[in-house]
Design a protein around this motif. Structure first.
Motif, mmCIF file in Angstrom:
data_model
loop_
_atom_site.group_PDB
_atom_site.id
_atom_site.type_symbol
_atom_site.label_atom_id
_atom_site.label_comp_id
_atom_site.label_asym_id
_atom_site.label_seq_id
_atom_site.Cartn_x
_atom_site.Cartn_y
_atom_site.Cartn_z
ATOM 1 N N PHE A 10 0.837 -1.208 0.000
ATOM 2 C CA PHE A 10 0.000 0.000 0.000
ATOM 3 C C PHE A 10 0.869 1.254 0.000
ATOM 4 O O PHE A 10 0.690 2.161 -0.807
ATOM 5 C CB PHE A 10 -0.937 0.004 1.213
ATOM 6 C CG PHE A 10 -1.660 1.315 1.409
ATOM 7 C CD1 PHE A 10 -2.766 1.631 0.647
ATOM 8 C CD2 PHE A 10 -1.209 2.231 2.351
ATOM 9 C CE1 PHE A 10 -3.420 2.842 0.816
ATOM 10 C CE2 PHE A 10 -1.857 3.443 2.522
ATOM 11 C CZ PHE A 10 -2.967 3.743 1.759
ATOM 12 N N GLY A 11 1.815 1.313 0.916
ATOM 13 C CA GLY A 11 2.665 2.489 1.041
ATOM 14 C C GLY A 11 3.526 2.729 -0.176
ATOM 15 O O GLY A 11 3.756 3.863 -0.575
ATOM 16 N N LYS A 12 4.002 1.656 -0.777
ATOM 17 C CA LYS A 12 4.836 1.798 -1.970
ATOM 18 C C LYS A 12 4.005 2.222 -3.176
ATOM 19 O O LYS A 12 4.464 2.985 -4.018
ATOM 20 C CB LYS A 12 5.575 0.498 -2.245
ATOM 21 C CG LYS A 12 6.644 0.213 -1.204
ATOM 22 C CD LYS A 12 7.356 -1.097 -1.469
ATOM 23 C CE LYS A 12 8.197 -1.455 -0.284
ATOM 24 N NZ LYS A 12 9.576 -1.292 -0.409
ATOM 25 N N ALA A 13 2.764 1.734 -3.248
ATOM 26 C CA ALA A 13 1.893 2.075 -4.376
ATOM 27 C C ALA A 13 1.285 3.478 -4.242
ATOM 28 O O ALA A 13 1.070 4.163 -5.234
ATOM 29 C CB ALA A 13 0.778 1.045 -4.510
ATOM 30 N N PHE A 14 1.013 3.881 -2.997
ATOM 31 C CA PHE A 14 0.369 5.173 -2.747
ATOM 32 C C PHE A 14 1.160 5.950 -1.685
ATOM 33 O O PHE A 14 0.732 6.071 -0.538
ATOM 34 C CB PHE A 14 -1.077 4.970 -2.282
ATOM 35 C CG PHE A 14 -1.905 4.161 -3.226
ATOM 36 C CD1 PHE A 14 -2.417 4.726 -4.384
ATOM 37 C CD2 PHE A 14 -2.149 2.816 -2.970
ATOM 38 C CE1 PHE A 14 -3.165 3.978 -5.265
ATOM 39 C CE2 PHE A 14 -2.906 2.057 -3.849
ATOM 40 C CZ PHE A 14 -3.416 2.638 -5.002
ATOM 41 N N PRO A 15 2.322 6.482 -2.061
ATOM 42 C CA PRO A 15 3.195 7.116 -1.064
ATOM 43 C C PRO A 15 2.574 8.301 -0.337
ATOM 44 O O PRO A 15 2.794 8.467 0.863
ATOM 45 C CB PRO A 15 4.430 7.524 -1.863
ATOM 46 C CG PRO A 15 4.041 7.463 -3.294
ATOM 47 C CD PRO A 15 2.897 6.518 -3.400
ATOM 48 N N SER A 16 1.794 9.130 -1.017
ATOM 49 C CA SER A 16 1.174 10.273 -0.336
ATOM 50 C C SER A 16 0.160 9.800 0.693
ATOM 51 O O SER A 16 0.042 10.381 1.778
ATOM 52 C CB SER A 16 0.512 11.205 -1.348
ATOM 53 O OG SER A 16 1.498 11.814 -2.149
ATOM 54 N N ALA A 17 -0.590 8.748 0.375
ATOM 55 C CA ALA A 17 -1.556 8.194 1.332
ATOM 56 C C ALA A 17 -0.818 7.571 2.515
ATOM 57 O O ALA A 17 -1.254 7.698 3.659
ATOM 58 C CB ALA A 17 -2.450 7.171 0.648
ATOM 59 N N TRP A 18 0.305 6.899 2.252
ATOM 60 C CA TRP A 18 1.104 6.329 3.343
ATOM 61 C C TRP A 18 1.553 7.430 4.290
ATOM 62 O O TRP A 18 1.482 7.274 5.504
ATOM 63 C CB TRP A 18 2.319 5.589 2.783
ATOM 64 C CG TRP A 18 3.280 5.143 3.844
ATOM 65 C CD1 TRP A 18 3.154 4.059 4.664
ATOM 66 C CD2 TRP A 18 4.505 5.780 4.229
ATOM 67 N NE1 TRP A 18 4.235 3.989 5.533
ATOM 68 C CE2 TRP A 18 5.075 5.040 5.278
ATOM 69 C CE3 TRP A 18 5.178 6.921 3.775
ATOM 70 C CZ2 TRP A 18 6.278 5.375 5.880
ATOM 71 C CZ3 TRP A 18 6.386 7.258 4.382
ATOM 72 C CH2 TRP A 18 6.921 6.487 5.420
ATOM 73 N N ARG A 19 1.984 8.540 3.720
ATOM 74 C CA ARG A 19 2.490 9.647 4.524
ATOM 75 C C ARG A 19 1.410 10.200 5.449
ATOM 76 O O ARG A 19 1.684 10.566 6.594
ATOM 77 C CB ARG A 19 3.004 10.737 3.592
ATOM 78 C CG ARG A 19 3.775 11.805 4.280
ATOM 79 C CD ARG A 19 4.548 12.611 3.241
ATOM 80 N NE ARG A 19 5.106 13.765 3.870
ATOM 81 C CZ ARG A 19 4.674 14.999 3.694
ATOM 82 N NH1 ARG A 19 3.689 15.238 2.863
ATOM 83 N NH2 ARG A 19 5.210 15.999 4.314
#
Length: 192
Positions: A64-73
């Protein structure tokens, strides 16, 4: 003490906020080496800090974090912060991850400016709404706001109705390239 930093700017922006972030992290770890420093970024470039300089780089661990970095942040990083058991987390670029206020982690956020409030015509409607929501959340859920100038401090207090005691001015550092020896002009210093 375990101190975490939002290092997005230090990794991905090599001017302005990025230089400021890099300077704060580097200076803190050099002046206070007894602390552990965790720098959170979704940028895989690990060449930003000198090896052995004391910073542990944390990147998204899941798909998830790698695919959607802004959402991970904004959403996924909270779990990483809790897992690390930080004492303090410093949002260096105007925002904090959602949910940090429900943790035992103390939070500090640096607010650089509120230009989108002062000069709204310079920003699209959508950008103004996003910035406003992020800043409102951040300013209501941090333990301390660091403003980079008296003007930013006043704007933050006035626009977000904050207790003035929660907003402290700390001026940004100066890049060593701009330091001038006594008696030299800036031009003479830059020619070296």
């Amino acid at each position: 003490m375990k101190i975490g930093f939002d290092a997005k700017g230090a990794f991905s922006n090599h001017s302005g906020l990025g230089n400021c972030s890099l300077s704060i992290i580097t200076l803190m770890s050099s002046y206070f080496p007894e602390n552990l420093y965790y720098v959170y970024t979704y940028d895989e470039n690990q060449d930003v800090f000198d090896p052995g300089s004391g910073q542990l780089v944390i990147t998204p661990s899941g798909k998830f974090g790698k695919a959607f970095p802004s959402a991970w942040r904004m959403l996924g990083m909270k779990a990483e912060l809790k897992q690390t058991k930080l004492d303090i987390y410093h949002g260096l670029s105007n925002e904090l991850p959602l949910g940090t206020s429900q943790s035992s982690i103390r939070t500090v956020v640096t607010i650089h400016d509120l230009i989108f409030f002062r000069f709204p015509k310079l920003y699209s409607f959508i950008d103004r709404q996003i910035y406003s929501a992020k800043f409102r959340y951040t300013c209501r859920n941090e333990d301390l706001v660091v403003a980079v100038s008296e003007s930013t401090r006043n704007d933050t207090i006035n626009f977000y109705k904050l207790d003035p005691d929660k907003v402290k001015v700390t001026y940004q550092s100066c890049n060593p390239g701009f330091l001038v020896k006594s008696g030299e002009t800036v031009k003479q210093s830059l020619r070296k």
